[in-house]
Design an enzyme around this catalytic site. Structure first.
Site, PDB file in Angstrom:
ATOM      1  N   ARG A  89       1.364  54.082  38.693  1.00 46.28           N
ATOM      2  CA  ARG A  89       2.050  54.367  37.425  1.00 46.28           C
ATOM      3  C   ARG A  89       2.908  53.173  37.045  1.00 46.28           C
ATOM      4  NH1 ARG A  89       3.034  59.661  35.998  1.00 46.28           N
ATOM      5  NH2 ARG A  89       3.386  58.752  33.941  1.00 46.28           N
TER       6      ARG A  89
ATOM      7  N   ASP B 253      12.565  57.758  32.246  1.00 46.43           N
ATOM      8  CA  ASP B 253      11.790  57.014  33.237  1.00 46.43           C
ATOM      9  C   ASP B 253      12.265  55.579  33.387  1.00 46.43           C
ATOM     10  OD1 ASP B 253       9.021  58.507  34.166  1.00 46.43           O
ATOM     11  OD2 ASP B 253       9.838  59.293  32.297  1.00 46.43           O
TER      12      ASP B 253
END
Length: 353
Positions: A96, A244
């Site tokens: 990711r 994030d």
């Protein structure tokens, strides 16, 4: 209710059986299933396929994963063991590209490895296990602290809008943006939560609504395009979202659709708060323009959640996983060390002190 949802450990290590235990978030709310993963490839897939998701949970999973990968190494010498560690680290890091916690946790494990130079392979492996456990334990404390600071911004009886899932299953415990809701529930605050469904992966519908309902919180599920009307009708007094990555200027990357919620909140005069552990704050990243946005498969839009395709065959799709919320739209960034306010270039560095 079987047990308080805060007690669910979505990521844990079973060291005796050399495996990582993960709550498969892709199956919720219909099935609560824990995966038993022994191979790095399976851990990589779990991160990429969002079986484990939420920045802190991803970091915890990566720390345990790189430990398990190194534990299997048959290398005796420090240098050769490090070569195996680095290979596992780089592999997991490719899963990711946006969530900074993934790299933060892996870099922290790397630093611990280097700190053990000169020790036996067995001693290094034990040190890596200890560091991974520390990352998990510290995240639980961080989430509780974020929850206490965020709760100080809220009043009993308020309506709270959420987007995506920043709850206990995305962290070690409590969550980030949902932490003040759980802590407020313990104090009788009686919050009314409106959970955006969060398309296309529906984390708000499948995860946030599920865990809040399981915990006995008053939660109402709404479609993403209903956020405007609940604000206009005065049902929402604050927006709480996770994050994030936070850039040095206060721009924040979060699940796609967050920036639109922030724009609506600004229009209706509703404070928009970002709950972000310091591990997501990247002072080397100057602005949101420098944040790499992950593009996801077209199937997530067209077929994944439907019995029949919901788009024309072979239609072009654009499926960014995140968007960036401009710092000017953010009322405050809540960290475990306090609340940062504009100008964020000055307040965010102080959070680390």
């Amino acid at each position: 209710m079987e047990k308080p949802v805060e007690a669910i450990q979505s990521v844990r290590l079973d060291d005796d059986r050399d495996m990582l235990i993960l709550l498969d978030q892709t199956l919720l709310p219909n099935e609560k299933k824990f995966l038993e993963l022994k191979e790095l490839k399976d851990i990589w897939d779990a991160i990429y396929l969002l079986k484990v998701r939420g920045a802190p949970a991803i970091g915890i999973a990566a720390a345990y994963g790189v430990y398990l990968g190194t534990k299997k190494s048959e290398a005796d010498a420090y240098e050769s063991l490090y070569a195996d560690f680095k290979k596992a680290k780089e592999y997991l890091a490719s899963s990711r590209p946006t969530a900074v916690n993934l790299f933060w946790a892996l870099d922290r494990m790397d630093a611990r490895f280097k700190k053990e130079e000169g020790k036996t392979a067995g001693e290094v492996k034990l040190a890596l296990k200890e560091e991974a456990e520390l990352i998990r334990a510290e995240d639980e404390k961080v989430c509780e602290s974020i929850g206490q600071y965020a709760l100080s911004l809220l009043e009993p009886g308020w309506g709270i809008l959420t987007h995506c899932n920043a709850g206990t299953i995305a962290t070690a415990k409590y969550g980030t943006a949902l932490a003040p809701i759980y802590l407020g529930q313990e104090k009788g605050y009686d919050f009314k939560v409106f959970a955006d469904e969060t398309r296309p992966l529906l984390q708000g519908a499948r995860l946030t609504a599920w865990e809040l309902q399981e915990a006995g919180v008053d939660v109402t599920l709404i479609c993403d395009n209903m956020a405007s009307i609940v604000m206009k009708e005065g049902k929402v007094q604050a927006v709480l979202v996770g994050c994030d990555r936070v850039a040095a200027n206060g721009d924040t990357a979060n699940k796609i659709g967050t920036s639109g919620v922030a724009i609506l909140a600004k229009h209706y005069g509703v404070p928009f708060y970002v709950c972000a552990p310091l591990s997501t704050v990247d002072l080397k990243c100057k602005t949101g323009e420098d944040i790499h946005i992950e593009l996801r498969p077209s199937e997530e839009i067209t077929t994944q959640w439907y019995e029949k395709p919901m788009g024309p065959k072979d239609v072009k799709t654009y499926n960014p996983a995140f968007d960036v919320t401009d710092h000017k739209l953010i009322a405050g960034i809540v960290t475990e060390n306090g609340i940062a306010y504009a100008p964020f270039t000055e307040s965010l560095p102080k959070m680390f002190k």
